[in-house]
Design an enzyme around this catalytic site. Structure first.
Site, PDB file in Angstrom:
ATOM      1  N   CYS A  60     -16.935  32.751  55.430  1.00 40.67           N
ATOM      2  CA  CYS A  60     -16.592  31.568  56.226  1.00 40.67           C
ATOM      3  C   CYS A  60     -15.743  31.913  57.440  1.00 40.67           C
ATOM      4  O   CYS A  60     -15.760  31.189  58.431  1.00 40.67           O
ATOM      5  CB  CYS A  60     -15.940  30.517  55.349  1.00 40.67           C
ATOM      6  N   CYS A 118     -12.881  32.127  52.921  1.00 41.68           N
ATOM      7  CA  CYS A 118     -13.453  33.371  52.396  1.00 41.68           C
ATOM      8  C   CYS A 118     -14.015  34.188  53.558  1.00 41.68           C
ATOM      9  O   CYS A 118     -14.132  33.694  54.690  1.00 41.68           O
ATOM     10  CB  CYS A 118     -14.536  33.064  51.360  1.00 41.68           C
ATOM     11  N   GLU A 142     -16.308  24.999  54.481  1.00 42.60           N
ATOM     12  CA  GLU A 142     -16.481  25.333  55.903  1.00 42.60           C
ATOM     13  C   GLU A 142     -17.922  25.088  56.353  1.00 42.60           C
ATOM     14  O   GLU A 142     -18.166  24.766  57.509  1.00 42.60           O
ATOM     15  CB  GLU A 142     -16.104  26.798  56.154  1.00 42.60           C
ATOM     16  N   GLU A 180     -21.395  22.687  45.374  1.00 44.08           N
ATOM     17  CA  GLU A 180     -21.887  23.767  44.517  1.00 44.08           C
ATOM     18  C   GLU A 180     -23.326  23.512  44.068  1.00 44.08           C
ATOM     19  O   GLU A 180     -23.924  22.469  44.353  1.00 44.08           O
ATOM     20  CB  GLU A 180     -20.928  23.952  43.337  1.00 44.08           C
ATOM     21  N   ASN A 197     -16.568  21.565  49.563  1.00 39.99           N
ATOM     22  CA  ASN A 197     -17.547  22.487  48.968  1.00 39.99           C
ATOM     23  C   ASN A 197     -18.593  21.725  48.156  1.00 39.99           C
ATOM     24  O   ASN A 197     -18.303  20.688  47.546  1.00 39.99           O
ATOM     25  CB  ASN A 197     -16.873  23.578  48.127  1.00 39.99           C
ATOM     26  N   CYS A 242     -19.704  26.467  50.889  1.00 43.84           N
ATOM     27  CA  CYS A 242     -18.253  26.324  51.007  1.00 43.84           C
ATOM     28  C   CYS A 242     -17.932  25.093  51.864  1.00 43.84           C
ATOM     29  O   CYS A 242     -18.784  24.596  52.604  1.00 43.84           O
ATOM     30  CB  CYS A 242     -17.663  27.559  51.676  1.00 43.84           C
TER      31      CYS A 242
END
Ligand code: THU
Length: 141
Positions: free
Chosen positions: A92, A89, A58, A47, A45, A56
């Protein structure tokens, strides 16, 4: 048929957490996937101070796969900073579904599951194709 080594995938996902950029959540995530041509891709990830811009793990995994020559995901694993299995999530799951090989498997908190199990009746390219075809044969108003 391509063989899936879940231990290797899990280890590669753990390795990827070291690359996470997660200064805001303090929650590093690593993901790894086996591609249908046999290569393994990974992601972490990334940010952003504008929290909603966060990528993310993914996202970086799919980017690596596409930039590295494309392909379809056969198997996928995702972990947190402790190496515990993590569910992708909702967003994703959609992302993975777009690039899934038929019968794609995920190493989940409740065991090995298919993409169809974690995102049933997924929206996908077929919905767009069906609509476009319908429009060609019977255009609206
Ligand atoms: N995160 C992922 O990387 N993948 C997921 O599927 C779930 C959430 C990240 C986003 C954010 O950087 C951190 O986990 C906390 O939500």
């Amino acid at each position: 048929m391509i063989e899936i080594d879940w231990q290797v995938l899990h280890a590669r996902a753990i390795e990827a957490t070291a690359s996470a950029y997660a200064p805001y959540s303090g929650f590093p995530v690593g993901a790894a996937a086996l591609v249908d041509d046999g290569r393994i891709v990974a992601g972490a990830n990334i940010e952003n101070a504008a929290y909603g811009v966060t990528l993310c793990a993914e996202c970086s995994l799919v980017s690596e796969m596409i930039m590295g020559g494309g392909g379809r995901i056969v198997a996928f694993a995702c972990v947190n900073g402790d190496g515990d299995r993590l569910m992708p999530c909702g967003r994703c799951r959609q992302l993975l579904s777009e690039h899934a090989a038929p019968g794609m498997l995920l190493d989940t908190v409740s065991g090995i599951r298919t993409m169809d199990e974690v995102l049933p009746d997924a929206f996908g390219p077929a919905a767009l194709d069906d609509y476009a075809q319908q429009q060609r044969s019977e255009p609206r108003g």
